[in-house]
Enzyme design. Structure first.
Site, PDB file in Angstrom:
ATOM      1  N   GLU A   1     -11.197 -11.555 -14.527  1.00  0.00           N
ATOM      2  CA  GLU A   1     -10.361 -12.593 -13.918  1.00  0.00           C
ATOM      3  C   GLU A   1      -9.892 -12.148 -12.538  1.00  0.00           C
ATOM      4  O   GLU A   1      -9.789 -10.945 -12.283  1.00  0.00           O
ATOM      5  CB  GLU A   1      -9.099 -12.817 -14.789  1.00  0.00           C
ATOM      6  CG  GLU A   1      -9.411 -13.140 -16.215  1.00  0.00           C
ATOM      7  CD  GLU A   1      -8.163 -13.116 -17.111  1.00  0.00           C
ATOM      8  OE1 GLU A   1      -7.034 -13.106 -16.580  1.00  0.00           O
ATOM      9  OE2 GLU A   1      -8.338 -13.097 -18.342  1.00  0.00           O
TER      10      GLU A   1
ATOM     11  N   CYS B   1      -6.739 -13.316  41.764  1.00  0.00           N
ATOM     12  CA  CYS B   1      -6.456 -12.271  40.775  1.00  0.00           C
ATOM     13  C   CYS B   1      -7.773 -11.683  40.245  1.00  0.00           C
ATOM     14  O   CYS B   1      -8.617 -12.418  39.730  1.00  0.00           O
ATOM     15  CB  CYS B   1      -5.656 -12.890  39.626  1.00  0.00           C
ATOM     16  SG  CYS B   1      -5.340 -11.729  38.298  1.00  0.00           S
TER      17      CYS B   1
ATOM     18  N   LYS C   1      -7.842  -2.827  -8.037  1.00  0.00           N
ATOM     19  CA  LYS C   1      -7.195  -3.332  -6.820  1.00  0.00           C
ATOM     20  C   LYS C   1      -8.144  -3.312  -5.625  1.00  0.00           C
ATOM     21  O   LYS C   1      -8.930  -2.381  -5.467  1.00  0.00           O
ATOM     22  CB  LYS C   1      -5.955  -2.467  -6.492  1.00  0.00           C
ATOM     23  CG  LYS C   1      -4.838  -2.573  -7.518  1.00  0.00           C
ATOM     24  CD  LYS C   1      -4.070  -3.872  -7.419  1.00  0.00           C
ATOM     25  CE  LYS C   1      -2.991  -3.856  -6.381  1.00  0.00           C
ATOM     26  NZ  LYS C   1      -1.775  -3.174  -6.700  1.00  0.00           N
TER      27      LYS C   1
ATOM     28  N   CYS D   1      -0.657 -16.089  35.071  1.00  0.00           N
ATOM     29  CA  CYS D   1      -0.622 -15.567  36.433  1.00  0.00           C
ATOM     30  C   CYS D   1      -0.968 -16.726  37.356  1.00  0.00           C
ATOM     31  O   CYS D   1      -1.904 -17.483  37.088  1.00  0.00           O
ATOM     32  CB  CYS D   1      -1.658 -14.453  36.560  1.00  0.00           C
ATOM     33  SG  CYS D   1      -2.116 -14.126  38.255  1.00  0.00           S
TER      34      CYS D   1
ATOM     35  N   LYS E   1      -7.090 -11.200  -9.903  1.00  0.00           N
ATOM     36  CA  LYS E   1      -5.695 -10.758 -10.027  1.00  0.00           C
ATOM     37  C   LYS E   1      -4.898 -11.528  -8.987  1.00  0.00           C
ATOM     38  O   LYS E   1      -4.955 -11.240  -7.789  1.00  0.00           O
ATOM     39  CB  LYS E   1      -5.567  -9.255  -9.808  1.00  0.00           C
ATOM     40  CG  LYS E   1      -4.153  -8.766 -10.057  1.00  0.00           C
ATOM     41  CD  LYS E   1      -4.072  -7.265 -10.078  1.00  0.00           C
ATOM     42  CE  LYS E   1      -2.716  -6.777 -10.571  1.00  0.00           C
ATOM     43  NZ  LYS E   1      -1.587  -7.246  -9.783  1.00  0.00           N
TER      44      LYS E   1
ATOM     45  N   TYR F   1      -1.193 -20.635 -12.708  1.00  0.00           N
ATOM     46  CA  TYR F   1      -2.469 -20.420 -13.416  1.00  0.00           C
ATOM     47  C   TYR F   1      -2.209 -19.482 -14.577  1.00  0.00           C
ATOM     48  O   TYR F   1      -1.551 -18.452 -14.398  1.00  0.00           O
ATOM     49  CB  TYR F   1      -3.513 -19.806 -12.476  1.00  0.00           C
ATOM     50  CG  TYR F   1      -3.804 -20.724 -11.320  1.00  0.00           C
ATOM     51  CD1 TYR F   1      -4.695 -21.788 -11.465  1.00  0.00           C
ATOM     52  CD2 TYR F   1      -3.143 -20.565 -10.099  1.00  0.00           C
ATOM     53  CE1 TYR F   1      -4.933 -22.668 -10.423  1.00  0.00           C
ATOM     54  CE2 TYR F   1      -3.368 -21.440  -9.055  1.00  0.00           C
ATOM     55  CZ  TYR F   1      -4.261 -22.489  -9.217  1.00  0.00           C
ATOM     56  OH  TYR F   1      -4.476 -23.359  -8.194  1.00  0.00           O
TER      57      TYR F   1
ATOM     58  N   SER G   1       2.995  -4.645 -17.765  1.00  0.00           N
ATOM     59  CA  SER G   1       2.256  -4.614 -16.515  1.00  0.00           C
ATOM     60  C   SER G   1       0.815  -4.212 -16.798  1.00  0.00           C
ATOM     61  O   SER G   1       0.407  -4.127 -17.956  1.00  0.00           O
ATOM     62  CB  SER G   1       2.941  -3.606 -15.604  1.00  0.00           C
ATOM     63  OG  SER G   1       2.361  -3.650 -14.356  1.00  0.00           O
TER      64      SER G   1
ATOM     65  N   ALA H   1       0.841  -1.202   0.000  1.00  0.00           N
ATOM     66  CA  ALA H   1       0.000   0.000   0.000  1.00  0.00           C
ATOM     67  C   ALA H   1       0.874   1.249   0.000  1.00  0.00           C
ATOM     68  O   ALA H   1       0.631   2.203  -0.733  1.00  0.00           O
ATOM     69  CB  ALA H   1      -0.910  -0.019   1.214  1.00  0.00           C
TER      70      ALA H   1
ATOM     71  N   ASP I   1      -1.976 -12.868  -6.721  1.00  0.00           N
ATOM     72  CA  ASP I   1      -0.856 -12.156  -6.116  1.00  0.00           C
ATOM     73  C   ASP I   1       0.344 -13.096  -6.047  1.00  0.00           C
ATOM     74  O   ASP I   1       0.614 -13.718  -5.034  1.00  0.00           O
ATOM     75  CB  ASP I   1      -1.266 -11.683  -4.717  1.00  0.00           C
ATOM     76  CG  ASP I   1      -0.406 -10.539  -4.255  1.00  0.00           C
ATOM     77  OD1 ASP I   1       0.429 -10.072  -5.040  1.00  0.00           O
ATOM     78  OD2 ASP I   1      -0.570 -10.112  -3.102  1.00  0.00           O
TER      79      ASP I   1
ATOM     80  N   CYS J   1      -2.609  -8.531  39.817  1.00  0.00           N
ATOM     81  CA  CYS J   1      -2.615  -8.899  41.245  1.00  0.00           C
ATOM     82  C   CYS J   1      -1.213  -9.096  41.815  1.00  0.00           C
ATOM     83  O   CYS J   1      -1.076  -9.438  42.991  1.00  0.00           O
ATOM     84  CB  CYS J   1      -3.444 -10.160  41.449  1.00  0.00           C
ATOM     85  SG  CYS J   1      -2.601 -11.645  40.882  1.00  0.00           S
TER      86      CYS J   1
ATOM     87  N   CYS K   1       2.181 -10.571  37.826  1.00  0.00           N
ATOM     88  CA  CYS K   1       0.915 -10.271  37.157  1.00  0.00           C
ATOM     89  C   CYS K   1       0.600  -8.778  37.274  1.00  0.00           C
ATOM     90  O   CYS K   1       0.632  -8.230  38.385  1.00  0.00           O
ATOM     91  CB  CYS K   1      -0.191 -11.101  37.797  1.00  0.00           C
ATOM     92  SG  CYS K   1      -1.830 -10.597  37.277  1.00  0.00           S
TER      93      CYS K   1
HETATM   94  S1  IVH Z   1      -2.603  -9.753 -17.538  1.00  0.00           S
HETATM   95  C1  IVH Z   1      -0.456  -7.221 -20.620  1.00  0.00           C
HETATM   96  N1  IVH Z   1      -4.067 -11.091 -15.820  1.00  0.00           N
HETATM   97  O1  IVH Z   1      -0.459  -8.634 -12.410  1.00  0.00           O
HETATM   98  C2  IVH Z   1      -1.233  -7.791 -19.484  1.00  0.00           C
HETATM   99  N2  IVH Z   1      -2.020 -10.182 -15.061  1.00  0.00           N
HETATM  100  O2  IVH Z   1       0.071  -5.783 -12.377  1.00  0.00           O
HETATM  101  C3  IVH Z   1      -0.432  -8.589 -18.587  1.00  0.00           C
HETATM  102  N3  IVH Z   1      -1.539 -10.696 -12.719  1.00  0.00           N
HETATM  103  O3  IVH Z   1       2.406  -8.772 -14.400  1.00  0.00           O
HETATM  104  C4  IVH Z   1      -1.013  -9.086 -17.391  1.00  0.00           C
HETATM  105  N4  IVH Z   1      -3.335 -11.881 -12.318  1.00  0.00           N
HETATM  106  O4  IVH Z   1       1.909 -10.746 -12.845  1.00  0.00           O
HETATM  107  C5  IVH Z   1      -2.936 -10.396 -16.019  1.00  0.00           C
HETATM  108  N5  IVH Z   1      -5.463 -12.323 -14.421  1.00  0.00           N
HETATM  109  C6  IVH Z   1      -4.346 -11.631 -14.627  1.00  0.00           C
HETATM  110  C7  IVH Z   1      -3.407 -11.456 -13.607  1.00  0.00           C
HETATM  111  C8  IVH Z   1      -2.256 -10.708 -13.851  1.00  0.00           C
HETATM  112  C9  IVH Z   1      -2.209 -11.418 -11.806  1.00  0.00           C
HETATM  113  C10 IVH Z   1      -0.254 -10.006 -12.466  1.00  0.00           C
HETATM  114  C11 IVH Z   1       0.790 -10.253 -13.513  1.00  0.00           C
HETATM  115  C12 IVH Z   1       1.085  -8.906 -14.068  1.00  0.00           C
HETATM  116  C13 IVH Z   1       0.673  -8.015 -12.939  1.00  0.00           C
HETATM  117  C14 IVH Z   1       0.319  -6.633 -13.439  1.00  0.00           C
END
Ligand code: IVH
Length: 673
Positions: free
Chosen positions: A114, A432, A315, A426, A116, A224, A82, A34, A118, A411, A408
């Protein structure tokens, strides 16, 4: 003015570059995600508002990772980019509007939505259907060759199945460490005195970046896929969703939560559902991803510097935040357990402000290497109590050692810690005040003596005003003593006195439970009552006799014997009986003659004709054991409405299954006899 903006930008870049190295290269971040996201966000905003200071080498334009020297390098023919982020429905709506404007179309595009994941992005290159090379994302252009490690991941096929597999295809996806495996790994590491991983993502990244693949093989990783990179001599559908389904047919694993939807509502509904259900998933997710499903539209939209225009991540609010440990307080519980509690600089995490968190015990403080003044990570997953999960190496204040008390705090009795126990206690017992309060509250609680109107606040007041010292003193209270107490008044006082009269008629099982003997919960109290039939018999029982009782092991037996050896406990019991607490005599059951002796039942799903507790009691009254989980030892499963995994397990194990009507008939058949 501009000078200071430039300075801030330079400072942020320097910090972010350093954090990128900690995160991507060493898999060991020193700030929370964060905090990192906030820094990136701040840098991007400053660069957008002051384009004269924006430079292409700013970390705000880069993917993040750098390449470790120890692995050979792999150039990604198609860069691994990314995703942009949105954090609210407004930002999502802007994203969709931007898309629609660019596409210049009147119809809303379909989105493939989908989870995301981690974890760590991985590229798998299959040639003639055979896994040829696996690489990390690295800086997006050049990654690390981790083929030897990836080949140890059990759900990655070494050979793709099917006839229409392209000559060359690069599969992209995420390697994760499933949550259950992560927890087990950390528990074992703690036991061995080894370092814990900060979170499943670092665990996955750290495990994959091992030079010795035997180590990776021991780590339970999973993969996955979520997309396709390079493709040669192959034809794929024109829908991203259908492409993923095709990958599945070839044997590649997909998450179960991939769907097709459209519009802001469709995406928001999906987001909300995933947010509410993230805790039920086997892997950690930190948001959702929306991708324009039509590949032709994707191509039309293209990319901006580091991310596609046709997709975005949405996010979740952070579950982890960093804050400062201001102090540690020591609380004394019902059984005398001393619990260290972290007093934190208030921090908003997982939707609430946290200012305190249990530190459990001394070992936990040592495991975390915690000192007062340290910067710590507080984690609050939905429905889970907040936890201090790690300390961060930020030295911004003078830190001070945490001294575990020897006396404690309530007490002043000595604190004891037995060799094989993590908890310090304790030794004051009912001397106590803290333990007295808790013991009295427990005595009054619904499942024990069920005394209405005697919650935590009233009990605290009564003890603090010296009106009661033990549960037995409750029965000497007079209305006049109560009326003047804070928030009491005549009506409540009278009700309380009446509740104290009403509760005197109880059962032996509830009375045993109300004594608050350590490790003796509802089920054990019931077993003890049914076995010994009288309180005197239980008082005199030795360990050997106690071990004959269902579900009583060495530890429970030890606590029961210890409890009845304390004269102050015996005095309280005598006083309670003197006050008029009584229960019906229990007739000795001819155990062997009960029809369901030796049979184990499991109740699952929703029962509509009777409460589950009543069904359980009725079965137990016939001699059956009622267990919470299905195993080969189960004799019968009663499956109510919407029964789930227990029902499937019973089917798998060929265990007889009856529905609720079947149970009603069964119970009735025994009544008729
Ligand atoms: S698509 C060009 N799909 O998130 C698009 N990424 O913040 C490429 N990630 O590098 C990514 N789940 O490591 C895609 N369902 C998902 C994902 C996913 C996790 C990760 C991935 C990517 C990062 C981007």
């Amino acid at each position: 003015m501009t000078n200071s903006v430039k300075d801030t930008i330079l400072k942020l870049r320097e910090q972010i570059t350093l954090h990128n190295i900690h995160y991507h290269t060493h898999d060991s971040p020193i700030i929370t995600d964060a905090e990192y996201d906030r820094k990136i966000q701040q840098l991007r905003e400053l660069e957008q508002q002051n384009p004269q200071f924006d430079t292409p080498d700013s970390p705000s334009h880069k993917v993040g990772g750098t390449v470790l020297d120890t692995f050979s390098k792999v150039k990604h023919e198609i860069p691994m980019l990314s995703l942009g982020n949105v954090f609210s429905s407004e930002e999502l709506s802007d994203f969709i509007e931007r898309l629609n404007n660019r596409l210049n179309s009147t119809t809303e595009p379909l989105f493939c939505v989908e989870p995301k994941l981690d974890g760590l992005a991985i590229s798998l290159l299959y040639q003639q259907g055979i896994l040829f090379r696996a690489a990390t994302r690295g800086d997006g252009n050049v990654g690390e060759d981790v083929t030897h490690n990836v080949k140890t991941i059990r759900n990655i096929p070494h050979i793709l199945k099917g006839d229409n597999v392209p000559d060359t295809i690069e599969i992209r996806g995420e390697v994760v460490m499933p949550i259950a495996a992560f927890n087990t790994y950390n528990e074992k590491a703690t036991q061995k005195g080894e370092k814990n991983f900060a979170n499943p993502r670092n665990a996955a990244a750290g495990s994959l970046r091992q030079l010795d693949s035997k180590i990776t093989a021991k780590r339970p990783l999973a993969f996955y896929c979520y997309g396709i990179g390079l493709l040669k001599k192959g034809i794929l559908p024109n829908s991203h969703y259908q492409r993923l389904q095709l990958l599945k047919q070839w044997g590649l694993p997909l998450t179960n939560e991939i769907e097709i939807t459209t519009g802001i509502k469709g995406c928001m509904d999906y987001y909300q559902f995933m947010l509410e259900n993230r805790n039920t998933l086997p892997y950690e997710i930190d948001g959702t991803v929306y991708k324009v499903d039509d590949i032709a539209l994707q191509q039309q939209l293209g990319f901006i510097s580091r991310a596609p225009r046709w997709a975005t991540a949405h996010k979740f609010p952070a579950q982890e935040e960093q804050t400062v440990l201001l102090n540690v307080e020591f609380q004394v519980g019902r059984t005398g357990a001393i619990t260290p509690v972290a007093i934190l600089e208030p921090v908003f995490v997982g939707g609430v402000t946290i200012s305190r968190a249990s530190l459990h015990n001394q070992d936990e403080i040592e495991r975390l290497g915690l000192k007062i003044g340290d910067t710590v990570v507080v984690r609050r997953a939905a429905d889970v109590i907040p936890q201090v999960t790690r300390t961060l190496p930020v030295k911004n204040r003078q830190s001070k050692a945490i001294i575990f008390p020897v006396l404690c705090p309530v007490c002043n009795s000595e604190i004891e810690r037995f060799e094989d126990e993590a908890v310090a206690r304790c030794s004051g017992g009912l001397y106590c005040a803290a333990q007295r309060k808790e013991a009295i509250q427990y005595f009054c609680s619904r499942k024990a003596m069920n005394i209405d109107g005697l919650g935590e606040k009233v009990v605290d007041l009564l003890v603090d005003e010296n009106l009661i010292n033990t549960p037995a003193d409750l029965f000497n209270l007079k209305t006049e003593q109560l009326v003047d107490l804070e928030r009491m008044g005549p009506k409540k006082a009278e009700n309380l006195i009446q509740a104290l009269i009403n509760c005197k008629q109880t059962t032996l099982a509830k009375f045993i439970l109300s004594l608050g003997i350590r490790e003796v919960g509802e089920a054990t109290a019931k077993n003890l009552a049914e076995f010994f039939l009288t309180l005197d018999a239980l008082k005199q029982a030795d360990t050997e006799k106690l071990l004959e009782v269902d579900d009583v092991g060495e530890i429970v037996a030890k606590h029961v014997v210890y409890f009845f050896r304390q004269t102050h406990n015996l005095k309280v019991i005598d006083a309670l009986l003197q006050a008029g607490i009584q229960w019906p005599t229990i007739a000795a059951k001819e155990k062997q003659s009960l029809p369901l002796v030796g049979k184990t039942y499991v109740l699952t799903g929703t029962l509509t004709q009777m409460k589950r507790a009543a069904a359980k009691e009725a079965l137990q009254a016939l001699g059956a054991k009622v267990s919470g989980s299905v195993s080969a030892k189960t004799d019968c499963v009663v499956a109510g409405e919407s029964a789930g995994s227990k029902l499937s397990k019973a089917q798998e194990l060929n265990i007889p299954i009856i529905d609720e009507d079947g149970l009603v008939d069964l119970l009735a058949s025994f009544k008729a006899h």
